[in-house]
Design an enzyme around this catalytic site. Structure first.
Site, PDB file in Angstrom:
ATOM      1  N   TYR A 107       0.838  -1.182   0.000  1.00  0.00           N
ATOM      2  CA  TYR A 107       0.000   0.000   0.000  1.00  0.00           C
ATOM      3  C   TYR A 107       0.879   1.240   0.000  1.00  0.00           C
ATOM      4  O   TYR A 107       1.820   1.357   0.753  1.00  0.00           O
ATOM      5  CB  TYR A 107      -0.924   0.039   1.216  1.00  0.00           C
ATOM      6  CG  TYR A 107      -1.785   1.269   1.155  1.00  0.00           C
ATOM      7  CD1 TYR A 107      -2.956   1.248   0.424  1.00  0.00           C
ATOM      8  CD2 TYR A 107      -1.367   2.465   1.712  1.00  0.00           C
ATOM      9  CE1 TYR A 107      -3.719   2.388   0.283  1.00  0.00           C
ATOM     10  CE2 TYR A 107      -2.112   3.607   1.576  1.00  0.00           C
ATOM     11  CZ  TYR A 107      -3.292   3.568   0.856  1.00  0.00           C
ATOM     12  OH  TYR A 107      -4.044   4.701   0.699  1.00  0.00           O
ATOM     13  N   TRP A 109       1.892   5.059  -2.533  1.00  0.00           N
ATOM     14  CA  TRP A 109       1.971   5.610  -3.886  1.00  0.00           C
ATOM     15  C   TRP A 109       3.095   4.994  -4.694  1.00  0.00           C
ATOM     16  O   TRP A 109       3.136   5.144  -5.905  1.00  0.00           O
ATOM     17  CB  TRP A 109       2.153   7.126  -3.800  1.00  0.00           C
ATOM     18  CG  TRP A 109       0.886   7.858  -3.566  1.00  0.00           C
ATOM     19  CD1 TRP A 109       0.035   7.700  -2.504  1.00  0.00           C
ATOM     20  CD2 TRP A 109       0.306   8.866  -4.380  1.00  0.00           C
ATOM     21  NE1 TRP A 109      -1.022   8.562  -2.614  1.00  0.00           N
ATOM     22  CE2 TRP A 109      -0.879   9.300  -3.759  1.00  0.00           C
ATOM     23  CE3 TRP A 109       0.690   9.470  -5.561  1.00  0.00           C
ATOM     24  CZ2 TRP A 109      -1.688  10.291  -4.289  1.00  0.00           C
ATOM     25  CZ3 TRP A 109      -0.117  10.460  -6.089  1.00  0.00           C
ATOM     26  CH2 TRP A 109      -1.293  10.861  -5.452  1.00  0.00           C
TER      27      TRP A 109
END
Length: 772
Positions: A107, A109
């Site tokens: 998890y 960016w």
């Protein structure tokens, strides 16, 4: 070299094999200064230079670490030995405990690029070996992501496409933004962007005479240069104000009964709640004023103004990252239904204008180059923010979105493309949780706190050390991300790492499909090129795209309006809800019998807010919002983020009256604390932060001092509570947090967030030498 990142496209200047500078695209009218951090980060001393194994894991074997993770030293080993260890551990736990004992955590960016997407590469590998436990949802908007399919049938109002800015500028007369439209957030876009347009669009809205209202504890959530009115509101009370505005519409007969009858279900139940028939409390502006701190007259007048003008309601993503975070979104949708402008140009609602660079961008929706992870054969998954619960209490039941589940017994974590020691809450609890598995493996570019809490750390390349394609569903450009420098140290791409691991399971051909990096880029691009033709867009062939480096997709023919098809023909274009309509009252949610999320929008008092008993001890509400100087924790060790530190600490903003009460001056170091933890931060005095509130951005690299029981660097998630929004969504509640501040008068401890762990080099390790 042409390249791209989450904070913008750029040209990379390289000298003698080193990245020396970056220049934003000339077409970008409002580029992000975060780009300036790239040279410093790419060549940082914090790079993971070679495969590393935690010393205690080598000496004692796999198993719970009993406090050693995060404090131990490391041993450098050759790649082949490290990969053999990783494959051996995955195979051992899969064969002895089953695939649900493997957790593929990715998890965050990660980095921009459609092929080298960390989560896809990781889960593609695990799916080939039988699957793994995964995560459901997003820390950014977990509550809305779970709620909205029940209410409006999709998450489009949350992630897009939203009603486009060109339509807002043309038709909206009042733009009401709960949580603002912060340009600091609009610096970034998942997948990259060649144009930052939110600021220019807000300027057009100002010039068009649109009344812009910023309802937030922080004035700069819409910059004053856009002429926005600032209504300061106590954090966590937006639901009460929205309900009171709905009460004004209903009690004064201003609601659009025809719209409610045609497009909605459940208005009568909601109206009874507003009148007080359910709990004996009418949701009047006076009632809301006592909770929000917003004068009743201000609430009522804003509602009446919206009744007479084309109005757009925007809620920031941050509002649902709070205790009972489903409620403000549901209340906003309900208010928009009473106004009756949903599906009309310039009217209705949207969640997240300003949360990313492309939210509301006019764009023709063509398919993007997309790598596929395949299907996960293992049915095990947890809500995204419940990692610590899973690790600390395996086998414990929990409820989520109408179902009842058990947390799996996780024995191995493989994490890449993210930093849970940034985005998770109550980091002291997460440290304890990370001691529990047998083995933790991380692919990482830098020595983040996550890497320091791992057993095996494999050095990963940055985007500048590989080729990829940059593209976002909200930006109109495809960008050739050309490799600019050789891999730093012994770094390898995730694709190369998982290809080598797949080979150890005799699955390399299945993983790579016998394609190298260049062949994959061409395949993904050409697939997207075929798909684009279905939207009347002709992209150039791959070789032309790669030569020219940038493709600009033509814009749409007219503005996009969310729910316009439903508005024009509701029977032909029903919503994907049980009724086919907007569910102001949801029979399905009501059937779950959740006291923390009943069948319609309600005011449910948070456990931590300025009206709680706990505020007597911790009288300041902490807003831990996104930073101006980096993306989450990315780029914290260089450039604008590093320059923003105060004596090496993250800055915290406080109202002048609150600072004076505590004897604090600008530039002081203060201790910020509550029952969950404490940290040090540098003081900034700011009259644009309402009294009773402090603002400390997320993303300072976690830097605990065990002896002082203190986080030295200013990471707010040592203070935030690790509990779900409700049993419906189980999202994070970082924005429901009370703290106290005091001046730090002791000698300042040294910040060690940007130092490598101790290590030594070892050659020729044999798998049989590792204890089990």
């Amino acid at each position: 070299m042409t390249h791209s990142s989450h904070w913008g496209a750029f040209e990379a200047e390289v000298e003698a094999g080193r990245l020396v500078s970056v220049k934003p695209f000339s077409t970008d009218a409002d580029p992000s200064p975060i780009l300036d951090a790239l040279p410093g980060m790419v060549h940082s001393s914090m790079r993971v230079a070679r495969p590393m194994i935690r010393k205690g894991w080598l000496e004692n074997g796999a198993g719970p670490a009993e406090g050693a993770r995060g404090r131990d030293s490391f041993v450098a080993v050759p790649w082949d030995e490290a990969l053999d260890m990783v494959a051996g551990e995955i195979r051992r736990i899969r064969d002895s405990q089953g695939n649900e004992a493997l957790f593929s955590g990715s998890y965050g960016w990660a980095s921009a690029g459609r092929f080298h997407h960390a989560k896809t590469q990781l889960q593609r590998f695990f799916n080939l070996i039988g699957g793994s436990t995964t995560q459901i949802g997003s820390y950014s908007y977990a509550a809305g992501q779970t709620l909205l399919p029940h209410i409006v049938g999709s998450i489009d109002p949350l992630v897009g496409p939203l009603s486009s800015w060109d339509g807002i500028v043309a038709d909206t007369r009042i733009l009401v933004a709960f949580g603002g439209i912060p340009l600091k957030n609009a610096q970034v876009e998942a997948g990259g962007t060649a144009e930052h347009t939110t600021g220019p669009w807000l300027e057009r809205a100002r010039r068009a005479g649109i009344r812009i209202v910023n309802i937030s504890p922080i004035r700069d959530d819409i910059g004053s240069k856009f002429g926005a009115e600032w209504i300061s509101i106590r954090p966590g009370t937006d639901t009460a104000m929205l309900l009171a505005m709905a009460y004004v519409f209903q009690s004064e007969g201003r609601h659009d009964r025809a719209f409610l009858d045609t497009y909605c279900v459940g208005f009568d139940q909601f109206a009874e709640y507003l009148r007080g028939a359910v709990d004996g409390i009418a949701k009047t502006p006076e009632w809301a004023a006592s909770l929000t701190g917003v004068p009743a007259e201000t609430i009522a007048n804003l509602a009446r103004a919206m009744a007479g003008e084309r109005s757009m309601i925007n809620l920031a993503w941050s509002l649902q990252r709070a205790d009972k975070g489903e409620q403000p979104y549901w209340a906003a949708i309900s208010l928009a239904c009473l106004i009756g402008q949903i599906g009309l140009p310039g009217g209705g609602f949207g969640f997240g204008y300003g949360t990313e660079a492309g939210m509301g961008n006019p764009r023709r929706p063509i398919p993007l180059p997309t790598h596929q992870a395949g299907q996960n054969p293992c049915p095990s998954a947890i809500p995204v923010a419940r990692i610590a619960d899973m690790l600390l209490a395996p086998g414990t039941p929990y409820e989520f979105d109408g179902g009842r589940y058990l947390y799996p017994d996780t024995r191995l974590i493989y994490w890449c493309g993210g930093n849970p020691f940034h985005h998770h809450q109550d980091l002291n609890r997460l440290v304890q949780a990370f001691q529990m598995p047998d083995t933790i493996i991380v692919n990482e570019c830098w020595w983040t706190a996550t890497a320091k809490h791992a057993d095996i750390v494999l050095p990963a390349t940055t985007t500048l050390e590989r080729n990829d394609i940059g593209a976002s569903k909200r930006d109109r450009h495809l960008i050739a991300m050309k490799q600019a420098i050789a891999p730093v140290g012994e770094a390898r791409s995730d694709f190369a790492i998982f290809s080598a691991l797949a080979a150890r399971f005799d699955l390399k051909n299945a993983f790579t499909e016998e394609r190298n990096e260049r062949a994959w880029l061409e395949t993904l691009y050409e697939d997207a090129r075929v798909g684009a033709r279905g939207h009347d867009v002709e992209l150039p062939p791959f070789d032309v795209f790669w030569r020219d480096a940038v493709v600009a997709v033509p814009g749409p023919d007219e503005p996009y309006t969310l729910f316009s098809a439903f508005r024009s023909e509701p029977e032909r274009h029903p919503l994907a809800t049980p009724s086919g309509k907007i569910e102001i009252f949801s029979e399905r949610i009501a059937s779950f019998d959740y006291d923390d999320c009943p069948g319609n929008a309600v005011w449910l008092e948070p456990e931590e807010w300025l009206g709680a008993d706990a505020a007597r001890t911790y009288p300041l509400h902490l807003i831990s919002n996104q930073p101006k100087t980096r993306l989450h924790s990315q780029m914290d060790a260089a450039g604008p983020s590093l320059a923003s530190k105060i004596k090496g600490r993250e800055p915290i903003s406080i109202n002048p009256a609150d600072a004076e009460e505590r004897g604090l001056e600008a530039g002081d170091i203060c201790r910020v604390f509550n029952a969950r933890g404490a940290l040090l931060a540098g003081v900034v005095i700011d009259s644009g932060v309402m009294q009773g509130v402090v603002q400390l951005s997320t993303g300072a690299w976690f830097d605990p001092d065990v002896d002082l029981e203190l986080e030295r660097h200013g990471n707010p998630n040592v203070l935030t509570e690790d509990r779900g929004t409700s049993r419906l969504a189980q999202g994070p509640i970082a924005q429901s947090c009370l703290v106290q501040l005091e001046k730090w008068s002791e000698p300042l401890p040294v910040v060690k967030a940007f130092t490598q762990p101790r290590y030594r080099r070892m050659e020729g390790i044999q798998i049989g030498d590792i204890k089990r």
